[in-house]
Motif scaffolding. Structure first.
Motif, mmCIF file in Angstrom:
data_model
loop_
_atom_site.group_PDB
_atom_site.id
_atom_site.type_symbol
_atom_site.label_atom_id
_atom_site.label_comp_id
_atom_site.label_asym_id
_atom_site.label_seq_id
_atom_site.Cartn_x
_atom_site.Cartn_y
_atom_site.Cartn_z
ATOM 1 N N GLY A 154 5.124 -3.691 -0.963
ATOM 2 C CA GLY A 154 6.735 -3.398 -1.655
ATOM 3 C C GLY A 154 7.633 -2.114 -1.557
ATOM 4 N N ASP A 155 8.242 -2.074 -2.330
ATOM 5 C CA ASP A 155 9.284 -1.294 -2.202
ATOM 6 C C ASP A 155 8.505 0.250 -3.516
ATOM 7 O OD1 ASP A 155 11.173 1.145 -3.101
ATOM 8 O OD2 ASP A 155 11.785 0.044 -4.363
ATOM 9 N N ASN A 156 7.718 1.231 -3.452
ATOM 10 C CA ASN A 156 7.087 1.809 -4.502
ATOM 11 C C ASN A 156 6.350 0.976 -4.807
ATOM 12 O OD1 ASN A 156 8.716 4.007 -4.459
ATOM 13 N ND2 ASN A 156 10.137 3.509 -6.100
ATOM 14 N N SER A 157 5.313 0.096 -4.010
ATOM 15 C CA SER A 157 3.631 -0.284 -4.737
ATOM 16 C C SER A 157 2.823 0.691 -4.056
ATOM 17 C CB SER A 157 4.014 -1.704 -3.528
ATOM 18 O OG SER A 157 4.100 -1.638 -2.673
ATOM 19 N N VAL A 158 1.458 -0.304 -5.090
ATOM 20 C CA VAL A 158 0.742 0.400 -4.148
ATOM 21 C C VAL A 158 0.114 0.637 -2.998
ATOM 22 C CG1 VAL A 158 -1.618 -0.016 -4.663
ATOM 23 C CG2 VAL A 158 -0.433 -0.065 -6.246
ATOM 24 N N GLU A 159 0.584 -0.210 -2.435
ATOM 25 C CA GLU A 159 0.031 -0.372 -0.774
ATOM 26 C C GLU A 159 0.890 0.578 -0.105
ATOM 27 O OE1 GLU A 159 0.545 -3.346 2.726
ATOM 28 O OE2 GLU A 159 1.749 -3.014 1.399
ATOM 29 N N GLU A 160 2.405 0.950 -0.603
ATOM 30 C CA GLU A 160 3.567 2.156 0.217
ATOM 31 C C GLU A 160 2.811 3.331 0.136
ATOM 32 O OE1 GLU A 160 7.762 2.112 0.733
ATOM 33 O OE2 GLU A 160 7.080 3.133 -1.289
ATOM 34 N N LEU A 161 2.718 4.028 -1.095
ATOM 35 C CA LEU A 161 1.361 4.480 -2.063
ATOM 36 C C LEU A 161 0.415 5.263 -1.545
ATOM 37 C CD1 LEU A 161 2.477 3.926 -6.091
ATOM 38 C CD2 LEU A 161 3.680 6.229 -4.234
ATOM 39 N N ASN A 162 -0.053 4.230 -1.053
ATOM 40 C CA ASN A 162 -1.157 5.112 -0.263
ATOM 41 C C ASN A 162 -1.217 5.392 0.715
ATOM 42 O OD1 ASN A 162 -3.914 4.533 -2.005
ATOM 43 N ND2 ASN A 162 -4.028 2.266 -2.017
ATOM 44 N N GLN A 163 -0.068 4.184 1.945
ATOM 45 C CA GLN A 163 0.078 5.336 2.965
ATOM 46 C C GLN A 163 0.261 5.676 2.713
ATOM 47 O OE1 GLN A 163 2.687 1.340 4.162
ATOM 48 N NE2 GLN A 163 1.061 0.220 4.879
ATOM 49 N N LEU A 164 1.626 6.154 1.849
ATOM 50 C CA LEU A 164 1.960 7.455 2.516
ATOM 51 C C LEU A 164 0.874 8.841 2.263
ATOM 52 C CD1 LEU A 164 5.213 7.299 0.097
ATOM 53 C CD2 LEU A 164 4.902 7.961 2.944
ATOM 54 N N ALA A 165 0.370 8.478 0.963
ATOM 55 C CA ALA A 165 -0.885 9.247 0.825
ATOM 56 C C ALA A 165 -1.662 9.877 1.541
ATOM 57 C CB ALA A 165 -1.623 8.739 -0.665
ATOM 58 N N MET A 166 -2.262 8.798 2.113
ATOM 59 C CA MET A 166 -3.056 9.255 3.538
ATOM 60 C C MET A 166 -2.360 9.599 4.944
ATOM 61 S SD MET A 166 -5.866 7.034 3.202
ATOM 62 C CE MET A 166 -6.654 6.169 4.283
ATOM 63 N N LYS A 167 -1.595 9.706 4.988
ATOM 64 C CA LYS A 167 -1.144 10.006 6.335
ATOM 65 C C LYS A 167 -1.042 11.765 5.473
ATOM 66 C CE LYS A 167 1.997 6.617 8.795
ATOM 67 N NZ LYS A 167 3.239 6.399 8.585
#
Length: 532
Positions: free
Chosen positions: A386-399
């Motif tokens: 969800g919002d500001n989650s581990v998944e979202e942060l990892n996706q942003l960092a990966m890019k």
């Protein structure tokens, strides 16, 4: 048992109790106990007295205990009662006072003429634990727990050179950090090589220490087959649940000593109970301290009942009093929002609330570029999706970090499931390496680097971002904490934010609204247990 599995048990539990009674009061109270147990509470408050053979007041019969305005399952009541008795009635260990004074002087040069009221709490703990079978050492980040444990080990091993010492922690990550911290700190203390050699003790997970067998869910070491150690020191003890603490105590041999150390303000265990914080509260009402260092050096006798078996370290040696990490954690302990907010004047605390992925990506890019490449960093979130989650942060960092690659040299990954065959566990973090046309992961396990093929690991994910719970037992130079914009989330608590901020050594970046931080700071998430 080490595997508690309290989750989703309610239907099975009610079926079991309905086979014995149709009393609605019993079924209702059992339902409520189980619901709260799944939230970490081992008991609930209740003034209702229920007259039924399934319920007792002393834990000697039935399945439920009602005592002192609380109700809970008999198993946890008896386990917590045993833990309470073990620490409240800590056995006395006699010491040769002459040998102790020689050992103190061998380890460190101390001022024998310092004022008795000026108690060095690190030395106080190092000496007090020697006289107790059960001991608690609590302190926040930078208060000197590692230095104190080094002194404890040296005093003990110099006095009892043939005794065996075990170091342990609830997770592999915490066990590795314990060993690293002891090794690093000991080499800054001016110790002779023979003293340094005494500190070479492997640290391991508690499950490994106790010989946990996942095939039958049993422990090798127990009351009938006790551990072979004379002293067991457990780090990150705030992560201990009731059943694991009980199993550890039962596995100690009769004269063995146990030291639990940690930070009472951190998140409690994932499973039931808040053993460490409860014990700190239970033992806090002891009498004023006698200066053990000065009394021992000047041959002044000290009675055993004058020596407390809880020491809380308060002086911070890592951070200046006005440092960001120190003042933010103090603001959370004091539940003082204004003090927390006052840190925004510091360049080492950046509090913003990016609204969309574009803003988040821009802020993340600035953050990654704000510190040196050789400094450690982590992104933390209380939620996985969800919002500001581990998944979202990892996706942003990966890019930002790896572009279109899904794997990259030195990319951190985290294990999601225990694998006793490979020897890696939920929460262990390793780094990718491409070897022989295959991806492998380098893990630091019990002080040694082990390389494991990525394909062999059953469940893993990228670990530029991890959950706050899984960050326990680790520290980083720079920490970014992203809080979901859902003020109703029950997991958003004071101890959760405290745990996240106390992972940082230098700087903290916080993504959140003011309203949510106000709620978090005011939220007292103390668990209801039979121990507190």
């Amino acid at each position: 048992m080490p595997d508690n599995r309290t989750q989703n048990m309610l239907p099975h539990l009610l079926r079991f109790f309905r086979s014995m009674t149709d009393d609605k009061k019993v079924l209702d109270i059992v339902s409520e106990i189980q619901i709260q147990l799944e939230q970490g509470h081992s008991a609930i408050f209740s003034d209702t007295t229920i007259d039924n053979d399934l319920i007792s007041t002393d834990g000697r019969s039935g399945y439920v205990v009602q005592s002192a305005g609380k109700v809970g399952f008999r198993r946890f009541y008896n386990q917590e009662l045993y833990i309470r008795e073990q620490f409240s009635n800590s056995k006395r260990h006699k010491i040769d006072s002459n040998a102790l004074v020689k050992t103190i002087k061998r380890i460190h040069t101390v001022d024998q003429n310092q004022e008795p009221e000026n108690i060095d709490l690190q030395w106080q703990a190092s000496l007090a634990f020697l006289t107790h079978s059960r001991f608690i050492l609590s302190g926040g980040p930078g208060t000197g727990k590692t230095t104190t444990v080094i002194r404890m080990m040296l005093l003990y091993l110099c006095l009892y050179p043939h005794n065996k010492v075990a170091l342990a922690a609830p997770t592999g990550k915490a066990a590795n950090r314990m060993m690293q911290s002891i090794s690093t700190m000991s080499h800054t203390m001016g110790l002779s090589q023979d003293l340094l050699d005494k500190l070479v003790v492997q640290s391991q997970t508690l499950h490994r220490l106790l010989g946990y067998n996942p095939q039958n869910n049993k422990l090798k070491y127990n009351k009938s087959n006790p551990l072979p150690y004379d002293l067991v020191i457990v780090d990150e003890a705030s992560m201990l649940d009731i059943s694991l603490t009980h199993a550890l105590l039962k596995a100690l041999k009769p004269n063995a000593q146990l030291v639990l150390m940690g930070d009472k303000n951190q998140l409690p265990a994932v499973e039931a109970g808040s053993v460490f914080a409860d014990l700190c509260q239970l033992l806090a009402h002891q009498q004023p301290q006698i200066n053990l260092l000065i009394n021992n050096l000047n041959n002044i006798p000290v009675k055993h009942d004058q020596i407390n078996n809880l020491i809380e370290l308060k002086k911070n040696y890592r951070f200046a009093q006005d440092s960001v990490v120190a003042t933010l954690t103090q603001a959370l302990i004091k539940q003082d929002f204004d003090l927390f907010k006052s840190n925004t004047d510091s360049s080492l605390f950046n509090w913003i609330n990016p609204k969309n992925n574009e803003d988040k990506s821009n802020e993340l890019k600035i953050w990654f570029n704000s510190f040196a490449k050789d400094e450690s960093s982590i992104l933390l979130s209380p939620t996985n999706y969800g919002d500001n989650s581990v998944e979202e942060l990892n996706q942003l960092a990966m890019k930002l970090l790896y572009g279109h690659h899904d794997k990259y040299e030195k990319m951190p990954i985290i294990v999601n499931k225990n694998d006793y065959t490979l020897g890696v566990f939920n929460g262990d973090i390793g780094h990718l390496q491409f070897l022989g046309n295959k991806w492998s992961v380098n893990f630091l396990i019990e002080g040694n680097i082990r390389s494991i093929y990525l394909d062999a690991i059953k469940s893993w994910q990228v670990a530029n971002a991890i959950s706050i719970h899984k960050s326990q037992g680790s520290e980083y130079d720079h920490v970014l904490i992203a809080i979901p914009n859902d003020i109703e989330l029950e997991i958003l608590t004071n101890s959760l934010l405290y745990t996240a901020i106390s992972r940082a050594k230098k700087s903290v970046t916080l993504w959140s609204s003011e309203a949510i931080i106000k709620k978090i700071i005011a939220t007292n998430d103390k668990r209801v247990t039979f121990l507190n």
